[in-house]
Design an enzyme around this catalytic site. Structure first.
Site, PDB file in Angstrom:
ATOM      1  N   GLY A 183       1.712   7.446   9.258  1.00  0.00           N
ATOM      2  CA  GLY A 183       1.195   6.098   9.484  1.00  0.00           C
ATOM      3  C   GLY A 183       0.645   5.945  10.894  1.00  0.00           C
ATOM      4  N   LEU A 184       1.417   6.387  11.879  1.00  0.00           N
ATOM      5  CA  LEU A 184       1.006   6.133  13.265  1.00  0.00           C
ATOM      6  C   LEU A 184      -0.181   7.008  13.675  1.00  0.00           C
ATOM      7  CD1 LEU A 184       4.531   5.642  14.859  1.00  0.00           C
ATOM      8  CD2 LEU A 184       2.959   3.914  13.975  1.00  0.00           C
ATOM      9  N   GLY A 190       5.032  23.505  -1.400  1.00  0.00           N
ATOM     10  CA  GLY A 190       4.791  22.347  -0.543  1.00  0.00           C
ATOM     11  C   GLY A 190       5.318  21.024  -1.041  1.00  0.00           C
ATOM     12  N   GLY A 220       7.146   8.995   3.642  1.00  0.00           N
ATOM     13  CA  GLY A 220       7.727  10.326   3.483  1.00  0.00           C
ATOM     14  C   GLY A 220       7.057  11.099   2.367  1.00  0.00           C
ATOM     15  N   HIS A 240      -0.183  22.780  40.528  1.00  0.00           N
ATOM     16  CA  HIS A 240      -0.541  21.418  40.929  1.00  0.00           C
ATOM     17  C   HIS A 240      -2.048  21.285  40.984  1.00  0.00           C
ATOM     18  CE1 HIS A 240      -0.420  17.564  42.958  1.00  0.00           C
ATOM     19  NE2 HIS A 240      -1.318  18.033  43.819  1.00  0.00           N
ATOM     20  N   ALA A 267       4.318  22.255   9.487  1.00  0.00           N
ATOM     21  CA  ALA A 267       3.587  23.497   9.228  1.00  0.00           C
ATOM     22  C   ALA A 267       4.233  24.675   9.963  1.00  0.00           C
ATOM     23  CB  ALA A 267       2.132  23.327   9.664  1.00  0.00           C
ATOM     24  N   HIS A 268       4.629  24.461  11.226  1.00  0.00           N
ATOM     25  CA  HIS A 268       5.167  25.598  11.991  1.00  0.00           C
ATOM     26  C   HIS A 268       6.548  25.996  11.495  1.00  0.00           C
ATOM     27  CE1 HIS A 268       5.421  21.767  14.191  1.00  0.00           C
ATOM     28  NE2 HIS A 268       6.633  22.117  14.561  1.00  0.00           N
TER      29      HIS A 268
HETATM   30  P1  FAD Z   1       1.615  23.126   1.574  1.00  0.00           P
HETATM   31  O1  FAD Z   1       0.794  23.190   2.804  1.00  0.00           O
HETATM   32  O2  FAD Z   1       1.796  21.802   0.924  1.00  0.00           O
HETATM   33  O3  FAD Z   1       0.953  24.144   0.557  1.00  0.00           O
HETATM   34  C1  FAD Z   1       1.401  24.279  -0.742  1.00  0.00           C
HETATM   35  C2  FAD Z   1       0.298  24.861  -1.595  1.00  0.00           C
HETATM   36  O4  FAD Z   1       0.821  25.249  -2.835  1.00  0.00           O
HETATM   37  C3  FAD Z   1      -0.819  23.875  -1.906  1.00  0.00           C
HETATM   38  O5  FAD Z   1      -2.069  24.422  -1.566  1.00  0.00           O
HETATM   39  C4  FAD Z   1      -0.701  23.647  -3.411  1.00  0.00           C
HETATM   40  O6  FAD Z   1      -1.946  23.411  -4.037  1.00  0.00           O
HETATM   41  C5  FAD Z   1      -0.112  24.963  -3.852  1.00  0.00           C
HETATM   42  N1  FAD Z   1       0.613  24.885  -5.120  1.00  0.00           N
HETATM   43  C6  FAD Z   1       1.569  24.002  -5.498  1.00  0.00           C
HETATM   44  N2  FAD Z   1       2.056  24.301  -6.711  1.00  0.00           N
HETATM   45  C7  FAD Z   1       1.380  25.404  -7.128  1.00  0.00           C
HETATM   46  C8  FAD Z   1       1.435  26.197  -8.292  1.00  0.00           C
HETATM   47  N3  FAD Z   1       2.304  25.954  -9.270  1.00  0.00           N
HETATM   48  N4  FAD Z   1       0.572  27.244  -8.387  1.00  0.00           N
HETATM   49  C9  FAD Z   1      -0.294  27.533  -7.406  1.00  0.00           C
HETATM   50  N5  FAD Z   1      -0.368  26.815  -6.271  1.00  0.00           N
HETATM   51  C10 FAD Z   1       0.454  25.769  -6.129  1.00  0.00           C
HETATM   52  N6  FAD Z   1       2.657  19.376  10.043  1.00  0.00           N
HETATM   53  C11 FAD Z   1       2.613  19.826  11.314  1.00  0.00           C
HETATM   54  O7  FAD Z   1       3.398  20.712  11.675  1.00  0.00           O
HETATM   55  N7  FAD Z   1       1.718  19.329  12.210  1.00  0.00           N
HETATM   56  C12 FAD Z   1       0.846  18.351  11.888  1.00  0.00           C
HETATM   57  O8  FAD Z   1       0.049  17.931  12.719  1.00  0.00           O
HETATM   58  C13 FAD Z   1       0.873  17.853  10.567  1.00  0.00           C
HETATM   59  N8  FAD Z   1       0.019  16.884  10.184  1.00  0.00           N
HETATM   60  C14 FAD Z   1       0.040  16.443   8.883  1.00  0.00           C
HETATM   61  C15 FAD Z   1      -0.848  15.429   8.524  1.00  0.00           C
HETATM   62  C16 FAD Z   1      -0.843  14.935   7.232  1.00  0.00           C
HETATM   63  C17 FAD Z   1      -1.803  13.846   6.850  1.00  0.00           C
HETATM   64  C18 FAD Z   1       0.036  15.501   6.269  1.00  0.00           C
HETATM   65  C19 FAD Z   1       0.027  15.004   4.854  1.00  0.00           C
HETATM   66  C20 FAD Z   1       0.927  16.497   6.617  1.00  0.00           C
HETATM   67  C21 FAD Z   1       0.932  16.963   7.942  1.00  0.00           C
HETATM   68  N9  FAD Z   1       1.825  17.961   8.358  1.00  0.00           N
HETATM   69  C22 FAD Z   1       1.809  18.397   9.652  1.00  0.00           C
HETATM   70  C23 FAD Z   1       2.790  18.555   7.431  1.00  0.00           C
HETATM   71  C24 FAD Z   1       2.265  19.916   6.940  1.00  0.00           C
HETATM   72  O9  FAD Z   1       1.012  19.741   6.328  1.00  0.00           O
HETATM   73  C25 FAD Z   1       3.258  20.524   5.961  1.00  0.00           C
HETATM   74  O10 FAD Z   1       4.542  20.573   6.538  1.00  0.00           O
HETATM   75  C26 FAD Z   1       2.829  21.938   5.583  1.00  0.00           C
HETATM   76  O11 FAD Z   1       1.538  21.957   5.022  1.00  0.00           O
HETATM   77  C27 FAD Z   1       3.830  22.566   4.598  1.00  0.00           C
HETATM   78  O12 FAD Z   1       3.399  23.847   4.292  1.00  0.00           O
HETATM   79  P2  FAD Z   1       3.800  24.550   2.911  1.00  0.00           P
HETATM   80  O13 FAD Z   1       3.213  25.918   3.004  1.00  0.00           O
HETATM   81  O14 FAD Z   1       5.243  24.402   2.683  1.00  0.00           O
HETATM   82  O15 FAD Z   1       3.086  23.710   1.777  1.00  0.00           O
HETATM   83  P1  NAD Z   2       8.151   9.784   7.899  1.00  0.00           P
HETATM   84  O1  NAD Z   2       9.470  10.191   7.384  1.00  0.00           O
HETATM   85  O2  NAD Z   2       7.693  10.288   9.222  1.00  0.00           O
HETATM   86  O3  NAD Z   2       8.100   8.183   8.004  1.00  0.00           O
HETATM   87  C1  NAD Z   2       8.363   7.358   6.905  1.00  0.00           C
HETATM   88  C2  NAD Z   2       8.744   5.979   7.413  1.00  0.00           C
HETATM   89  O4  NAD Z   2       8.748   5.076   6.323  1.00  0.00           O
HETATM   90  C3  NAD Z   2      10.139   5.959   8.035  1.00  0.00           C
HETATM   91  O5  NAD Z   2      10.064   5.411   9.336  1.00  0.00           O
HETATM   92  C4  NAD Z   2      10.925   5.068   7.061  1.00  0.00           C
HETATM   93  O6  NAD Z   2      11.931   4.312   7.696  1.00  0.00           O
HETATM   94  C5  NAD Z   2       9.828   4.173   6.484  1.00  0.00           C
HETATM   95  N1  NAD Z   2      10.178   3.541   5.193  1.00  0.00           N
HETATM   96  C6  NAD Z   2      10.839   4.100   4.139  1.00  0.00           C
HETATM   97  N2  NAD Z   2      10.998   3.195   3.150  1.00  0.00           N
HETATM   98  C7  NAD Z   2      10.429   2.029   3.557  1.00  0.00           C
HETATM   99  C8  NAD Z   2      10.272   0.712   2.989  1.00  0.00           C
HETATM  100  N3  NAD Z   2      10.720   0.403   1.775  1.00  0.00           N
HETATM  101  N4  NAD Z   2       9.633  -0.234   3.727  1.00  0.00           N
HETATM  102  C9  NAD Z   2       9.151   0.063   4.954  1.00  0.00           C
HETATM  103  N5  NAD Z   2       9.280   1.268   5.544  1.00  0.00           N
HETATM  104  C10 NAD Z   2       9.898   2.251   4.861  1.00  0.00           C
HETATM  105  O7  NAD Z   2       7.112  10.145   6.742  1.00  0.00           O
HETATM  106  P2  NAD Z   2       5.522  10.237   6.745  1.00  0.00           P
HETATM  107  O8  NAD Z   2       4.947   9.520   7.906  1.00  0.00           O
HETATM  108  O9  NAD Z   2       5.108   9.842   5.377  1.00  0.00           O
HETATM  109  O10 NAD Z   2       5.282  11.781   6.928  1.00  0.00           O
HETATM  110  C11 NAD Z   2       5.715  12.710   5.920  1.00  0.00           C
HETATM  111  C12 NAD Z   2       5.955  14.070   6.483  1.00  0.00           C
HETATM  112  O11 NAD Z   2       4.750  14.673   6.914  1.00  0.00           O
HETATM  113  C13 NAD Z   2       6.893  14.015   7.648  1.00  0.00           C
HETATM  114  O12 NAD Z   2       8.085  14.665   7.254  1.00  0.00           O
HETATM  115  C14 NAD Z   2       6.231  14.790   8.740  1.00  0.00           C
HETATM  116  O13 NAD Z   2       7.059  15.805   9.201  1.00  0.00           O
HETATM  117  C15 NAD Z   2       4.963  15.383   8.130  1.00  0.00           C
HETATM  118  N6  NAD Z   2       3.860  15.135   9.069  1.00  0.00           N
HETATM  119  C16 NAD Z   2       3.917  15.702  10.300  1.00  0.00           C
HETATM  120  C17 NAD Z   2       2.932  15.447  11.234  1.00  0.00           C
HETATM  121  C18 NAD Z   2       3.022  16.064  12.588  1.00  0.00           C
HETATM  122  O14 NAD Z   2       3.766  17.016  12.754  1.00  0.00           O
HETATM  123  N7  NAD Z   2       2.285  15.590  13.577  1.00  0.00           N
HETATM  124  C19 NAD Z   2       1.890  14.599  10.915  1.00  0.00           C
HETATM  125  C20 NAD Z   2       1.864  14.019   9.655  1.00  0.00           C
HETATM  126  C21 NAD Z   2       2.859  14.308   8.739  1.00  0.00           C
END
Ligand code: FAD
Ligand code: NAD
Length: 467
Positions: A186-187, A145, A272, A445, A321-322
């Site tokens: 953020g949003l 992750g 990011g 509808h 996630a997907h």
């Molecule tokens: P992760 O879910 O990050 O899982 C990685 C796991 O590996 C963790 O549990 C970690 O503890 C474990 N790990 C790491 N290193 C080790 C190690 N050495 N040994 C054992 N375990 C380890 N995505 C969406 O599609 N829809 C959303 O609505 C959405 N909302 C989000 C909201 C927030 C606030 C955040 C932060 C992210 C969101 N995301 C969303 C992004 C989504 O969470 C990630 O894209 C997704 O979880 C990535 O899945 P992954 O399996 O790659 O890794």
């Molecule tokens: P993001 O990439 O969506 O947005 C980061 C924003 O920060 C960008 O608009 C960028 O221009 C801005 N930025 C970068 N440097 C800056 C600076 N110096 N000053 C001001 N603005 C600056 O990243 P995020 O919101 O942190 O999300 C991280 C990841 O988590 C995303 O890749 C997203 O796919 C995933 N996520 C997905 C969902 C969802 O699917 N609904 C929800 C939450 C998070």
């Protein structure tokens, strides 16, 4: 020493789905997770808790701003924030328990601890308590992750300068919150707190929010978020953040290059996320990472070391996630010799603000840049009977189709239930449908989906019925 066909490191949506698919295909599987709950970022501190708080805050916002118009009177409306957070925690508990159940059901060994390569086929698992154990495996899937990024010179202290993880666990509703970055995190989290009364200030580097999506979506989202009190500072580069008393001061350079400052109770760093490989011991197995720290893979998601694969946020592509789940299935099926396929152009992106934002395929800006001749049809929700009934008048659906062939090239929507409706765009595009195909399908509808049909009709001049 225990021996496995496949060991998965990380139990997020990439890792646990890969483990289940490998088990379904007859492999002996173990999954290693360093935390004591499964489900990764998504289930513990990402998708699920953020959506739980988004739903709760949206109920409150509706009660405050819409119920009266529906003829529902309320007195003493208030937020019990502690209960709101407790419900979110319950949702997380149930979700991570569900992942544990699935591991048991599929006879997958769950090993709690940090997984670290000893060499290409042996992994040391170091648990929180007890002695490290070395296990042997034929194939390994790295699914570790990502973690939040910061900006140069800014230290995330997790108290006033926080990440999404802390923002999901505040003990009270802040008066003022600064969002560094006008992207997805953020949003979404800004929406939670804006609805609860927090003054939200966005500081965004680009000249639009959600800058990688079709420009029209960012424009409409900005307009609607202003209505719930968001203040936007676009084309501002954040240069520093420091704590001051019980608050924080964020400094930035505006469009003219002038130094400006903003003050708030907290600032949420949402610029990011970066791949997470700390403690994995990649060097012991000889696995290479690219310049950005992503694990480098070929088209089969195999690293430079045969038998070691990587998926999800730790490799290139959208951090969703997907997307991670699709890659988990892809690798499992590749390992047993099947020929799976992922169409990366058709991974939908969703933002769970209200109105919701969702998109699949190419944006208008991308089509222009690629010199592809296209036509566009759009439909505003304010002309939808269903949207009028539910008072969800903001937003639109826009469909982009090839000018000559009418094949759909992109579907972009902002509006009620867009997150669920985008599936129609994905299905249509997977089957390479034309805009006319969607226009000819019967849509119930009154539903929000009629807006998709109308946008498709709009791709042919004078065909829209209700616009
Ligand atoms: P992760 O879910 O990050 O899982 C990685 C796991 O590996 C963790 O549990 C970690 O503890 C474990 N790990 C790491 N290193 C080790 C190690 N050495 N040994 C054992 N375990 C380890 N995505 C969406 O599609 N829809 C959303 O609505 C959405 N909302 C989000 C909201 C927030 C606030 C955040 C932060 C992210 C969101 N995301 C969303 C992004 C989504 O969470 C990630 O894209 C997704 O979880 C990535 O899945 P992954 O399996 O790659 O890794
Ligand atoms: P993001 O990439 O969506 O947005 C980061 C924003 O920060 C960008 O608009 C960028 O221009 C801005 N930025 C970068 N440097 C800056 C600076 N110096 N000053 C001001 N603005 C600056 O990243 P995020 O919101 O942190 O999300 C991280 C990841 O988590 C995303 O890749 C997203 O796919 C995933 N996520 C997905 C969902 C969802 O699917 N609904 C929800 C939450 C998070």
């Amino acid at each position: 020493m225990k021996k496995y066909d496949v060991v998965v490191i990380g139990s997020g949506p990439g890792g646990y789905v890969a483990a289940i698919r490998c088990a379904q295909l007859g492999k002996k599987v173990a999954i290693i997770e360093k935390y004591d709950t499964l489900g990764g970022t998504c289930a513990n501190v990402g998708c699920i808790p953020s959506k739980a708080l988004l739903d709760s805050s949206e109920h409150f916002h509706n009660a405050e701003t819409k119920f009266e118009a529906h003829g529902i009177g309320l007195s003493n409306l208030k937020v019990d924030f502690k209960q709101m957070v407790a419900r979110k925690d319950d949702v997380v508990k149930g979700t991570v328990a569900g992942v544990s159940y699935l591991m048991g059901k599929n006879k997958i060994d769950v090993l709690q601890g940090v997984g670290s390569f000893k060499n290409a086929t042996q992994i040391v698992v170091t648990p929180d308590k007890g002695d490290p154990e070395t296990i042997e495996t034929e194939k390994t899937i790295i699914a570790t992750g990502s973690k939040p990024s910061s900006l140069p010179g800014i230290e995330i202290d997790k108290k006033r300068i926080i990440t999404s993880t802390e923002a999901l666990n505040l003990t009270g509703i802040p008066k003022k919150l600064i969002l560094i970055g006008g992207g997805v995190i953020g949003l979404e989290l800004g929406s939670v707190y804006a609805r609860l009364g927090t003054e939200i200030t966005v500081i965004e580097y680009m000249d639009s929010i959600i800058a990688t999506m079709d420009k029209s979506l960012g424009k409409e989202l900005q307009r609607t978020l202003k209505k719930i009190g968001f203040k936007f500072n676009l084309s501002h580069k954040v240069t520093g953040a420091v704590t001051k008393g019980n608050g924080v001061v964020v400094s930035a350079k505006n469009k003219k290059g002038e130094a400006v400052e903003f003050e708030a109770d907290y600032c949420l760093m949402a610029v990011g996320r970066k791949p997470y490989t700390d403690g994995l011991g990649l060097e012991n197995a000889g696995v290479e990472v690219d310049k950005r720290g992503m694990i480098a893979t070929n088209d089969q998601l195999e690293t430079n070391v045969a038998g070691i694969y990587a998926i999800g946020d730790v490799v290139k592509g959208a951090m969703l996630a997907h997307k991670a789940e699709e890659e988990g299935v892809f690798v499992a099926e590749s390992i047993v010799g099947q020929k799976p396929h992922i169409n990366y152009n058709l991974i939908p992106g969703v933002i769970y603000t209200w109105p919701e934002v969702a998109a699949v395929g190419q944006t208008e800006e991308q089509l222009k840049e690629a010199g592809i001749a296209y036509k566009s049809g759009s439909f505003q929700f304010r002309a939808s009977g269903r949207a009028r009934a539910s008072m969800d008048l903001d937003g639109f659906v826009k469909i982009l189709a090839d000018k000559e062939t009418d094949e759909i090239l992109g579907v972009h929507m902002i509006g009620p239930r867009a997150a669920d409706m985008i599936a129609e765009g994905v299905v249509a595009m997977e089957y390479r449908a034309s805009a006319e195909d969607i226009a000819r399908f019967c849509h119930a509808h009154p539903t929000f989906t009629e807006a998709i049909k109308e946008a498709a009709l709009g791709c042919t001049a004078d065909r829209a019925i209700h616009a």
